[in-house]
Design a protein around this motif. Sequence first.
Motif, short mmCIF file in Angstrom:
data_model
loop_
_atom_site.label_atom_id
_atom_site.label_comp_id
_atom_site.label_asym_id
_atom_site.label_seq_id
_atom_site.Cartn_x
_atom_site.Cartn_y
_atom_site.Cartn_z
N LEU A 1 0.82 -1.21 0.00
CA LEU A 1 0.00 0.00 0.00
C LEU A 1 0.86 1.26 0.00
O LEU A 1 0.58 2.22 -0.71
CB LEU A 1 -0.94 0.01 1.20
CG LEU A 1 -2.14 -0.92 1.14
CD1 LEU A 1 -2.96 -0.81 2.42
CD2 LEU A 1 -3.00 -0.62 -0.07
N LYS A 2 1.92 1.24 0.80
CA LYS A 2 2.80 2.41 0.87
C LYS A 2 3.48 2.67 -0.48
O LYS A 2 3.57 3.81 -0.92
CB LYS A 2 3.86 2.22 1.95
CG LYS A 2 4.68 3.47 2.21
CD LYS A 2 5.68 3.24 3.32
CE LYS A 2 4.94 3.31 4.64
NZ LYS A 2 5.84 3.34 5.80
N SER A 3 3.92 1.61 -1.15
CA SER A 3 4.55 1.80 -2.46
C SER A 3 3.53 2.28 -3.48
O SER A 3 3.85 3.09 -4.36
CB SER A 3 5.22 0.51 -2.93
OG SER A 3 4.26 -0.45 -3.29
N THR B 1 3.85 5.76 -5.55
CA THR B 1 3.76 5.80 -7.00
C THR B 1 2.67 6.77 -7.45
O THR B 1 2.87 7.54 -8.39
CB THR B 1 3.47 4.39 -7.56
OG1 THR B 1 4.50 3.50 -7.13
CG2 THR B 1 3.40 4.40 -9.07
N LEU B 2 1.54 6.74 -6.78
CA LEU B 2 0.45 7.65 -7.11
C LEU B 2 0.89 9.09 -6.93
O LEU B 2 0.64 9.94 -7.81
CB LEU B 2 -0.77 7.36 -6.24
CG LEU B 2 -1.93 8.36 -6.34
CD1 LEU B 2 -2.53 8.34 -7.73
CD2 LEU B 2 -2.98 8.04 -5.29
N THR B 3 1.56 9.40 -5.85
CA THR B 3 2.03 10.75 -5.59
C THR B 3 3.02 11.20 -6.66
O THR B 3 2.94 12.34 -7.15
CB THR B 3 2.69 10.83 -4.20
OG1 THR B 3 1.75 10.38 -3.22
CG2 THR B 3 3.14 12.24 -3.88
N GLU B 4 3.94 10.31 -7.04
CA GLU B 4 4.92 10.66 -8.08
C GLU B 4 4.23 10.94 -9.41
O GLU B 4 4.58 11.90 -10.10
CB GLU B 4 5.93 9.53 -8.24
CG GLU B 4 6.88 9.38 -7.07
CD GLU B 4 7.72 8.12 -7.14
OE1 GLU B 4 7.50 7.29 -8.07
OE2 GLU B 4 8.58 7.94 -6.28
N GLN B 5 3.25 10.12 -9.76
CA GLN B 5 2.55 10.33 -11.03
C GLN B 5 1.73 11.61 -11.01
O GLN B 5 1.69 12.34 -12.01
CB GLN B 5 1.67 9.12 -11.34
CG GLN B 5 2.46 7.90 -11.74
CD GLN B 5 1.59 6.70 -11.99
OE1 GLN B 5 0.41 6.69 -11.68
NE2 GLN B 5 2.18 5.66 -12.56
N MET B 6 1.09 11.91 -9.90
CA MET B 6 0.32 13.15 -9.79
C MET B 6 1.25 14.37 -9.87
O MET B 6 0.93 15.36 -10.53
CB MET B 6 -0.47 13.17 -8.50
CG MET B 6 -1.54 12.10 -8.39
SD MET B 6 -2.88 12.28 -9.55
CE MET B 6 -3.80 13.56 -8.76
N LEU C 1 -5.73 7.29 -13.99
CA LEU C 1 -5.97 5.86 -13.79
C LEU C 1 -5.42 5.38 -12.45
O LEU C 1 -6.05 4.55 -11.78
CB LEU C 1 -5.36 5.06 -14.94
CG LEU C 1 -6.08 5.18 -16.27
CD1 LEU C 1 -5.29 4.49 -17.37
CD2 LEU C 1 -7.48 4.62 -16.18
N SER C 2 -4.28 5.90 -12.05
CA SER C 2 -3.73 5.54 -10.74
C SER C 2 -4.63 6.01 -9.62
O SER C 2 -4.82 5.29 -8.63
CB SER C 2 -2.33 6.14 -10.57
OG SER C 2 -1.43 5.54 -11.47
N MET C 3 -5.20 7.18 -9.76
CA MET C 3 -6.11 7.70 -8.75
C MET C 3 -7.38 6.85 -8.69
O MET C 3 -7.88 6.53 -7.61
CB MET C 3 -6.47 9.16 -9.04
CG MET C 3 -7.42 9.75 -8.02
SD MET C 3 -6.78 9.74 -6.34
CE MET C 3 -5.73 11.16 -6.40
N GLN C 4 -7.90 6.45 -9.85
CA GLN C 4 -9.08 5.60 -9.87
C GLN C 4 -8.80 4.26 -9.20
O GLN C 4 -9.64 3.73 -8.46
CB GLN C 4 -9.56 5.38 -11.30
CG GLN C 4 -10.21 6.59 -11.92
CD GLN C 4 -10.56 6.39 -13.39
OE1 GLN C 4 -10.10 5.45 -14.02
NE2 GLN C 4 -11.37 7.30 -13.92
N LEU C 5 -7.63 3.70 -9.45
CA LEU C 5 -7.24 2.45 -8.81
C LEU C 5 -7.16 2.62 -7.29
O LEU C 5 -7.66 1.78 -6.54
CB LEU C 5 -5.91 1.94 -9.35
CG LEU C 5 -5.35 0.69 -8.68
CD1 LEU C 5 -6.25 -0.51 -8.92
CD2 LEU C 5 -3.94 0.41 -9.17
N ALA C 6 -6.56 3.72 -6.84
CA ALA C 6 -6.44 3.97 -5.41
C ALA C 6 -7.81 4.11 -4.76
O ALA C 6 -8.05 3.59 -3.66
CB ALA C 6 -5.59 5.22 -5.17
#
Length: 100
Positions: free
Chosen positions: A35-37, A41-46, A76-81
């Motif tokens: 979850l932390k990774s 990853t989400l933060t880096e992409q945003m 897409l990463s945000m939707q996954l999260a």
Amino acid sequence: MTAITPVAWMPELSVASATSPERAGVSSTDFGKFLKSGVTTLTEQMDRASELLSAYAVGEPISPHELVMAMEQAKLSMQLAVEVRNRLVDAYQELTRLQI
């Protein structure tokens, strides 16, 4: 042309390892690390999408397709999260409804 390579089977996701985490060598902290990774990853992409958008708005030479790709990847990463969070909330609510 290059040949299409098949996706490698991940033996750690087999039925035997799913039923007994001790035999597979999986600890309870692995899910937390996963979850932390994912959040990292989400933060880096945003951040990358935001930086590219700011650079494009200022007039720097950013190709539009690179900007759109970064923004779609972040979306897409945000939707996954959000879906993972929804599933975790549903699982927690289901556990609280269990009668002991």
